[in-house]
Design an enzyme around this catalytic site. Structure first.
Site: not given
Ligand code: PEP
Ligand code: MG
Length: 757
Positions: A362, A469, A505, A604, A627-628, A638, A675
């Site tokens: 966060h 997000r 998303r 992902e 990323n994933d 990650r 993305c």
């Protein structure tokens, strides 16, 4: 053996400096193995020499004074081979090197074990004995096990040792601590350590110029704590047996001048502030209790800790916790929260460092939105020693440098100037189209999470939103937001970007993204209940979110696209689509005039790569969440800095997978984007364009550098590079090749140079 190991590690962990840690190590090993000598040699990397650092059984006077060249003697031999050397008669070995001052002539048996941390030999642990005999297998195994465990502790103590409390901040050598990039940018400033109340381990070491005042504060806190304990004892006196009430007496004794209180006062007199002195003494008592054989006595460590916390609470209550923030504040904390950094005036806050957390925490998401360079997850950072110390935060590489050297400061100042000049120089591109030299168009969209991202993105020429997000809004609440609350937020976002595409998303929680009000406790959260798996199990959450999204677009008329995270099978797609269709039908039935959103899937996980064609047949678009995808393809967490080097965007397996997804989507004549962070890396963007990605969606900071890169190449040239790259078999070669091509194309300024180590 496990028990001995546990105790040694615990004691060493609590040692206040490297010297003490090494003394404990040699003492305990000598005792546990019943051997005559135990010594530690540590490698001094700057001088390329092993230094004789601690011993039991050899000449103490040689400690710190005797050094060995890299390959010299048996110690050098162990380091060179990076494996144990076990000899019955060491003086007969060809590599034996006699050093008079050490006094090892009488010893024949020799067992040396390398101390290795992150593939690097830190030093050598040696045991020796008069009797000419080979140490047996169990002894060797014991030393190897200890050494493996101690390596991390020694590495930490060494880094920490270099920071040990000192009046002259300039005196300490620079140390580099690796974490995870939280938000890009560089900050050079002064550490202000922020710590939660009554947590002993987070109290920083701090000098006091007024020990007498600190002693008065401390004595007052002790006085109050004594009163509190007596009151507790009185209250319970009719319910507890006299022998149990004895515990309170024991507590009071511990607070006597001859025990904890006296020791704390001694440390304050030596210049430590009351809280720091209390922490040091309590921790050392807790460590001694925990090292005890007797389980009952071990438990008493908890009592001491409790007592310490009570006194600390009093000290902190009396303290004015108004932090003083210098104009170059770098806020450092065990676990930073948005509330903590919200308290620092924005014009004074240069950077953030959090020991816990990851790049997708966060705090990191907010820091990115606010443009504050941030490093997360710096697990080894001894924050209690950092108060007011000079720091560099490298939010690109994800590292923190304490007591930076002049060359490091120069490097980072130059990097900052370069970044600023680059950003300024690229401004003029913001209204130019993103086309290659031979006219191939690529869409550049942004990833958002907060409203503040919107204006910044539009300023930089964003053509749409490739990933909103939505979980950020959920994370900022203390309960699930209602449909109406969500609608208001989504509407604001859609309005800001209308009539562009806005890809929302659906809630992507689990993994490392937690909601305080919906805890998910799992052994292996990244392979657990994440993303679409959670929302399909809770259709009420999914339905209200999708309804809020569709209704938010009524009268706004952005191109709303709904995107599903963490899909690993077509069944999930079918089920989610059924729910979205149901929402839309209900909304239309209610009389709303709003278009059916496009529906897409994030690719992902590897399963989705190989089913991309089956998936795209069911939806309108695909977007790769690199990323994933990288973490699942390469089996590299990650957020784990220990394996960060293995997390490679240019890994051939990743590149082939990315190409496979493009081919699948285009075979069905449907568009696709990417993305993940990779899309915002100019070097990767050139390859992605060559593969055929229609949309690259990224953090707004990367929009202009990526546009510059794309405008500097012809598509055909990029395709030749891709063909070349797809024949290569490892990431470093690929990276070097692309960097070289970028330099040739005049993009040298965005090819990052490694900072001085
Ligand atoms: C991704 O995984 O690449 C992605 C964009 O999603 P997140 O980083 O939010 O998991
Ligand atoms: Mg993801």
């Amino acid at each position: 053996m496990l028990e001995i190991l546990r105790r040694v590690i615990q004691e060493v962990n609590k040692a206040r400096d490297l010297g003490t840690a090494l003394d404990i190590i040699v003492d305990r090993i000598q005792e546990a193995m019943g051997t005559q000598v135990c010594s530690v040699y540590l490698l001094n990397e700057e001088r390329d020499k092993y230094v004789f650092m601690a011993t039991r059984g050899l000449n103490q006077s040689a400690v710190g004074n005797v050094t060995l060249e890299l390959g010299e003697g048996l110690v050098g031999y162990v380091g060179e081979r990076a494996e144990p050397v076990n000899l019955e008669n060491a003086p007969e070995h060809r590599r034996y090197h006699y050093i008079e001052e050490v006094g090892e002539e009488p010893f024949n048996a020799f067992l040396g074990v390398p101390i290795i941390h992150h593939r690097r030999v830190l030093g050598v642990l040696v045991v020796q004995q008069r009797l000419a005999r080979r140490y047996d297998e169990s002894e060797e195994a014991f030393l190897i096990t200890l050494s493996a465990q101690l390596a991390g502790v020694i590495a930490h103590a060494r880094a920490t040792g270099s920071l040990a409390l000192t009046g002259s901040v300039q005196a300490a050598p620079a140390s580099r601590f690796q974490g995870k990039a939280g938000a890009p940018g560089v900050a050079i400033g002064t550490a202000i350590v922020i710590y939660p109340e009554a947590e002993l381990h987070t109290v920083p070491d701090r000098f006091t110029a007024n020990p007498a005042a600190e002693i008065t504060l401390f004595q007052q806190a002790i006085h109050e704590t004594r009163g509190e304990i007596r009151a507790m004892s009185d209250k319970l006196s009719d319910r507890l047996r006299p022998e149990d009430l004895g515990l309170f007496e024991a507590y009071l004794h511990m607070l006597d001048d001859t025990a904890i209180t006296g020791e704390v006062i001694e440390l304050i007199e030596a210049g430590q502030w009351a809280q720091g002195a209390l922490k040091a003494i309590i921790e050392s008592h807790v460590a001694s209790f925990q090292a005890m054989e007797d389980a009952y006595l071990r438990e008493r460590g908890t009592d001491v800790l409790d007592l310490g916390r009570r006194v600390l609470a009093k000290l902190q209550r009396g303290e004015d916790r108004q932090y003083v923030y210098p104009p170059n504040t770098i806020l450092v904390g065990e676990e930073l929260t948005p509330a903590m950094f919200a308290g620092v005036p924005r014009d004074r806050l240069l950077g953030l460092v959090s020991v816990k957390g990851s790049g997708s925490s966060h705090v990191a998401i907010l820091a990115k939105a606010m443009g504050i360079p941030t490093v997360m997850g710096v697990e080894d950072l001894p924050i209690h020693l950092l108060e007011s110390k000079p720091l560099i935060v490298d939010g690109f590489e994800g590292c923190v440098i304490t007591h930076p050297r002049a060359d490091q400061i120069t490097f980072y100042n130059d990097l900052k100037l370069d970044e600023d000049a680059l950003t300024e120089g690229l401004e003029e591109l913001k209204d130019q189209p993103c086309v290659s030299l031979d006219g191939h168009r690529v869409r550049l969209w942004v990833n958002t999470g907060l409203m503040s991202d919107a204006s910044r993105s539009l300023d930089r020429g964003a053509e749409g939103v490739g990933l909103y997000r939505t979980e950020v809004h959920f994370m900022m609440n203390d309960r699930f937001p209602t449909e109406e609350e969500q609608k208001v937020i989504y509407r604001e976002h859609l309005k800001a970007f209308a009539p562009r595409n806005v890809t929302m998303r659906t809630l992507d929680i689990g993994g490392d993204k937690a909601l305080s009000y919906f805890p998910i406790q799992e052994e292996n959260p990244f392979l657990g209940w994440r993303g679409i798996r959670v929302t399909l199990d809770h259709p009420e959450i999914f339905l209200s979110q999708v309804r809020a999204m569709i209704r938010a677009n009524e009268g706004v008329d952005a191109y709303l696209r709904i995107m599903l995270p963490m899909v690993s099978s077509v069944t999930e797609v079918d089920e989610a689509k059924r729910l979205i269709d149901q929402c839309y039908a209900e909304i239309i039935e209610d009389g709303a005039k709003v278009a059916m959103p496009a529906v897409g899937v994030m690719i992902e996980v590897p399963a989705a790569v190989y089913q991309a064609r089956d998936i795209i047949k069911r939806v309108d678009f695909l977007s790769v969440g690199s990323n994933d995808l990288i973490q699942y393809m390469l089996a590299v967490d990650r957020n784990n800095s220990r394996v960060a080097e293995l997390y490679q965007e240019f890994h051939p397996a990743v590149l082939h997978a990315l190409k496979h997804v493009v081919d699948a989507a285009h075979a069905e004549n449907k568009p696709l984007g990417i993305c993940g962070e990779m899309a915002g890396n100019p070097a990767a963007a050139i390859l992605l364009m060559a593969m055929g990605y229609d949309v690259l969606s990224m953090n707004s900071n990367n929009l202009l550098p990526v546009k510059w890169a794309i405008r500097s190449f012809e598509l055909t040239q990029a395709q030749q590079m891709l063909a070349q790259v797809l024949r290569m078999d490892n990431a470093p070669d690929i990276k070097t090749y692309i960097d070289e091509q970028m330099r040739k194309a005049g993009l040298g300024r965005i090819v990052r140079t490694r900072p001085p180590q």
